[in-house]
Design an enzyme around this catalytic site. Structure first.
Site, PDB file in Angstrom:
ATOM      1  N   LYS A  66     -54.063  61.628 -71.633  1.00 24.10           N
ATOM      2  CA  LYS A  66     -53.744  62.953 -72.192  1.00 24.10           C
ATOM      3  C   LYS A  66     -53.549  64.034 -71.126  1.00 24.10           C
ATOM      4  O   LYS A  66     -52.791  64.970 -71.339  1.00 24.10           O
ATOM      5  CB  LYS A  66     -54.831  63.398 -73.174  1.00 24.10           C
ATOM      6  CG  LYS A  66     -54.795  62.634 -74.490  1.00 24.10           C
ATOM      7  CD  LYS A  66     -55.816  63.215 -75.456  1.00 24.10           C
ATOM      8  CE  LYS A  66     -55.844  62.426 -76.749  1.00 24.10           C
ATOM      9  NZ  LYS A  66     -56.677  63.079 -77.763  1.00 24.10           N
ATOM     10  N   ASP A 102     -54.616  68.089 -81.638  1.00 21.80           N
ATOM     11  CA  ASP A 102     -55.984  67.667 -81.996  1.00 21.80           C
ATOM     12  C   ASP A 102     -56.803  68.811 -82.603  1.00 21.80           C
ATOM     13  O   ASP A 102     -57.437  68.655 -83.640  1.00 21.80           O
ATOM     14  CB  ASP A 102     -56.721  67.135 -80.766  1.00 21.80           C
ATOM     15  CG  ASP A 102     -56.223  65.764 -80.321  1.00 21.80           C
ATOM     16  OD1 ASP A 102     -55.779  64.983 -81.182  1.00 21.80           O
ATOM     17  OD2 ASP A 102     -56.293  65.479 -79.114  1.00 21.80           O
TER      18      ASP A 102
END
Ligand code: ATR
Length: 285
Positions: A66, A102
């Site tokens: 990420k 997220d």
């Protein structure tokens, strides 16, 4: 032309994204195949370059890539540069845009599944890793009243609190978890309680000092009920399990790729079915 999307991680075989994204594309009548793209760190740059081809809609990115994908992209959207992590890549005519869904996924889960709006609430985050960073900035954007951050390694909590305060929110590090009564919402953003972590029977804190009505949320989705959530349920507190955040972060990715509303119920159903099949398989082994 069938277009492609997929999830880039290492390892990635356990990902539920193929199950619920495939169901979402099918239900929306879109000709898209969603694949598992297991990618070792040394192959990441090549994988990202390949996404510029018109046949790719984009990708999800998961552990451990990420952060590492950021310098390989052309532009960062939303809060992803502040968070310092990207979980969604969109291919727009050969240019790669990075987003982080997220935290917003968590906020949507809170609103839609727990019927709680973060605005003006006092919220305690347990953890200061990547997941906590995403959630903290999304809560700040959703006008949370106060964000407290506790972490096992306190220096990380101090740094995240300073970063979020820099974005204009009232955020402070929390050194101890002895009194949880000031909080309206407590969110476990650590891996404590996660299947396979060795901490399945543990909870990140003792919630006995939380006041009645405090929402206890866990971002861990396997098991469906962590030790923390079981304690909360037994204490009569409202709970928000981890699956809704997983689904809503994926729904936001789907909308970034396609521009059409994600069929959230279909995605929930497909994810629950995949989890049930995984457990049935596990029991048979
Ligand atoms: P993620 O991207 O999923 O947030 P991460 O960045 O590795 O993953 O963060 C993991 C989080 O879980 C951290 O807050 C970590 O605490 P430390 O910063 O002290 O390492 C927390 N964590 C992991 N195992 C833990 C444990 N046994 N007890 C308490 N916290 C734990």
């Amino acid at each position: 032309m069938t277009r492609l999307a997929g999830v880039i991680g290492y390892p990635v075989a356990h990902s539920l994204s193929p199950a619920f994204q495939t169901a979402a594309f099918r239900a929306s009548g879109l000709d898209v195949r969603y694949e598992l793209w297991e990618t070792a760190p040394e192959s990441l740059a090549g994988r990202i370059v390949s996404l510029r081809d018109p046949k790719y809609l984009g990708a999800n990115v998961t552990i451990p890539h990420k952060q590492a994908v950021i310098p390989l992209l052309d532009e960062l959207g939303g809060q992803s540069s502040r968070v310092g992590a990207v979980n969604t890549i969109v291919n727009r005519s050969g240019r790669l845009f990075g987003f982080n869904t997220d935290g917003q996924g968590f906020v949507l889960a809170m609103r839609n599944e727990a019927h709680a709006d973060p605005s003006d609430r006092s919220i305690l985050l347990l953890g200061a890793g990547g997941a906590a960073r995403g959630i903290a900035f999304a809560l700040a954007e959703a006008k949370a009243g106060r964000i407290g951050i506790w972490n096992r390694t306190s220096a990380r909590a101090e740094r995240l609190a300073a970063d979020v305060a820099g974005a204009g929110a009232l955020a402070t590090p929390v050194p101890a978890l002895s009194d949880l009564s000031p909080y309206d919402v407590i969110v476990n953003c650590t891996s404590v309680g996660m299947e396979g972590s060795g901490t399945e029977s543990s909870a990140p804190c003792d919630i006995s000092t939380a006041r009645p009505g405090t929402l206890i949320a866990d971002i861990v989705y396997a098991p469906a009920e962590t030790s923390l959530l079981r304690q909360a349920r037994e204490a009569g507190l409202p709970v928000l399990p981890g699956l809704p955040m997983l689904i809503y972060q994926g729904a936001l990715s789907f909308e970034l790729w396609t521009g059409v509303p994600a069929p959230v119920e279909v995605m929930f159903e497909a994810a629950r079915k995949a989890l049930a099949e995984r457990h049935a398989g596990g029991a048979a082994r």
